[in-house]
Design an enzyme around this catalytic site. Sequence first.
Site, short mmCIF file in Angstrom:
data_model
loop_
_atom_site.label_atom_id
_atom_site.label_comp_id
_atom_site.label_asym_id
_atom_site.label_seq_id
_atom_site.Cartn_x
_atom_site.Cartn_y
_atom_site.Cartn_z
N SER A 147 -31.79 -98.31 -106.52
CA SER A 147 -30.90 -99.31 -105.92
C SER A 147 -30.10 -99.99 -107.03
O SER A 147 -30.45 -99.86 -108.22
CB SER A 147 -31.80 -100.32 -105.20
OG SER A 147 -31.17 -101.56 -105.04
N TYR A 160 -38.16 -106.75 -103.92
CA TYR A 160 -37.38 -105.51 -103.82
C TYR A 160 -36.90 -105.07 -105.21
O TYR A 160 -37.02 -103.90 -105.58
CB TYR A 160 -36.20 -105.76 -102.88
CG TYR A 160 -35.36 -104.55 -102.53
CD1 TYR A 160 -35.78 -103.62 -101.59
CD2 TYR A 160 -34.10 -104.36 -103.12
CE1 TYR A 160 -34.99 -102.53 -101.25
CE2 TYR A 160 -33.31 -103.27 -102.79
CZ TYR A 160 -33.75 -102.36 -101.85
OH TYR A 160 -32.96 -101.28 -101.51
P1 NAP Z 1 -33.54 -98.09 -93.51
O1 NAP Z 1 -32.34 -97.92 -92.67
O2 NAP Z 1 -34.29 -99.34 -93.35
O3 NAP Z 1 -34.52 -96.83 -93.33
C1 NAP Z 1 -35.75 -96.72 -94.00
C2 NAP Z 1 -36.77 -96.05 -93.08
O4 NAP Z 1 -38.08 -96.13 -93.68
C3 NAP Z 1 -36.87 -96.73 -91.72
O5 NAP Z 1 -36.99 -95.77 -90.70
C4 NAP Z 1 -38.14 -97.53 -91.88
O6 NAP Z 1 -38.78 -97.92 -90.67
C5 NAP Z 1 -38.98 -96.54 -92.67
N1 NAP Z 1 -40.20 -97.15 -93.20
C6 NAP Z 1 -40.43 -98.47 -93.49
N2 NAP Z 1 -41.70 -98.63 -93.92
C7 NAP Z 1 -42.28 -97.40 -93.88
C8 NAP Z 1 -43.58 -96.93 -94.18
N3 NAP Z 1 -44.56 -97.74 -94.63
N4 NAP Z 1 -43.84 -95.61 -94.00
C9 NAP Z 1 -42.89 -94.78 -93.54
N5 NAP Z 1 -41.64 -95.16 -93.24
C10 NAP Z 1 -41.33 -96.46 -93.41
O7 NAP Z 1 -33.09 -97.95 -94.99
P2 NAP Z 1 -31.74 -97.28 -95.57
O8 NAP Z 1 -30.70 -98.33 -95.65
O9 NAP Z 1 -31.46 -95.99 -94.87
O10 NAP Z 1 -32.24 -97.01 -97.04
C11 NAP Z 1 -33.08 -95.92 -97.38
C12 NAP Z 1 -33.60 -96.13 -98.79
O11 NAP Z 1 -32.52 -96.33 -99.69
C13 NAP Z 1 -34.49 -97.36 -98.94
O12 NAP Z 1 -35.50 -97.09 -99.88
C14 NAP Z 1 -33.55 -98.42 -99.45
O13 NAP Z 1 -34.20 -99.43 -100.17
C15 NAP Z 1 -32.65 -97.60 -100.34
N6 NAP Z 1 -31.33 -98.18 -100.55
C16 NAP Z 1 -30.52 -98.53 -99.50
C17 NAP Z 1 -29.26 -99.06 -99.77
C18 NAP Z 1 -28.29 -99.48 -98.70
O14 NAP Z 1 -27.26 -100.06 -99.02
N7 NAP Z 1 -28.56 -99.21 -97.43
C19 NAP Z 1 -28.85 -99.24 -101.07
C20 NAP Z 1 -29.71 -98.89 -102.11
C21 NAP Z 1 -30.94 -98.35 -101.82
P3 NAP Z 1 -38.42 -99.39 -90.08
O15 NAP Z 1 -37.07 -99.26 -89.43
O16 NAP Z 1 -39.51 -99.69 -89.12
O17 NAP Z 1 -38.43 -100.34 -91.26
C1 GCO Z 2 -29.35 -106.87 -100.82
C2 GCO Z 2 -29.20 -105.45 -100.37
C3 GCO Z 2 -29.49 -104.49 -101.48
C4 GCO Z 2 -29.09 -103.10 -101.05
C5 GCO Z 2 -29.20 -102.05 -102.05
C6 GCO Z 2 -28.26 -102.23 -103.20
O1 GCO Z 2 -29.91 -107.66 -100.05
O2 GCO Z 2 -28.85 -107.20 -101.91
O3 GCO Z 2 -29.97 -105.15 -99.26
O4 GCO Z 2 -30.72 -104.63 -102.00
O5 GCO Z 2 -29.76 -102.69 -99.88
O6 GCO Z 2 -30.51 -101.75 -102.42
O7 GCO Z 2 -28.29 -101.11 -104.00
#
Ligand code: NAP
Ligand code: GCO
Length: 287
Positions: A147, A160
């Site tokens: 992230s 986080y």
């Molecule tokens: P998301 O939409 O919240 O999807 C994550 C999935 O993981 C959800 O289905 C969630 O279920 C599931 N999960 C949560 N706890 C779990 C557990 N203990 N065991 C198995 N599954 C579990 O997240 P996303 O935005 O697609 O992001 C995916 C990954 O990329 C995450 O690691 C996130 O931190 C990272 N990321 C996201 C962004 C962004 O901008 N979106 C940026 C940087 C990094 P629930 O819906 O019940 O929580």
């Molecule tokens: C926040 C965001 C971030 C992003 C992402 C950035 O609250 O600042 O949720 O943490 O999800 O991980 O790379």
Amino acid sequence: MGMIDKFRLDGKVAWITGASYGLGLAYAEAMAEVGAKIVFNDINQDLVDRGLAEYAKRGIEVYGAVCDVTNEEQVNAFVKDVEEKVGTIDILVNNAGIIKRIPMVEMTKAQWDMVINVDLTGPFLCSKAVLPSMIAKGSGKIINACSMMSELGRETVSAYAAAKGGLKMLTKNICSEYGQYNIQCNAIGPGYIATPQTAPLRARGEDGSMNPFDRFIRSKTPAQRWGKTEDLQGLAVFLASPASDFINGQVIYIDGGILAYIGQDPSNLDESKFQAEEEDDTIKVND
Ligand code: NAP
Ligand code: GCO
């Protein structure tokens, strides 16, 4: 092997954790398109069912089941089932993640533990479960979900940021320890991507006004937009494929330039340029 073939994943089994929707689904879709067999888990049956329906809609054959990535017994049982029903896992994407946006002095230890468990201990447990068969096979790819918070801090996201910073070092350590077996462990570091996880940061006010955080992120991003899930698909395929066999222990950021830029005064942004972006925010978000 021809150049295009180096990016193909034919016959490879790819396990993407937490891939019923959001970024995980996008990674899986891309890997399926270049030949991988997709396996996913999620935290409850409702999400798994939603995921199965999404994959079916896209014509992608998958194996999906409930598995909590923080529960070692469930993780090991899931991997055993996959090995019996689909085959040994060649590619693991540690995608499942949660965030709690709470000022650190108000965060309970239980909330802290929950984030560290899912975002850091989960990738440890899932990687530990697939590494023995990768070692035996003499190849494997592990891709972690880092992230901006692997590099930067921000108010309210202490657990986080600690977890994603730790995951960067777990990435380097898996590379260091298992690179000798032709196993590559790298990470994708997405910037601010429009998914349900970030929906609260973009939600407009009741009067339709732009969310101040949305304005802030656009002013920090040279591209002046949020990322889309498809922006991440090419790197996921690359890091899973033979084309990246000598890339190991890296975090590659896909952030529209955020980490390169000091940002501009948010009040200089021309808001009229930004059209409401359509996205599926129908699933609950982690708040
Ligand atoms: P998301 O939409 O919240 O999807 C994550 C999935 O993981 C959800 O289905 C969630 O279920 C599931 N999960 C949560 N706890 C779990 C557990 N203990 N065991 C198995 N599954 C579990 O997240 P996303 O935005 O697609 O992001 C995916 C990954 O990329 C995450 O690691 C996130 O931190 C990272 N990321 C996201 C962004 C962004 O901008 N979106 C940026 C940087 C990094 P629930 O819906 O019940 O929580
Ligand atoms: C926040 C965001 C971030 C992003 C992402 C950035 O609250 O600042 O949720 O943490 O999800 O991980 O790379």
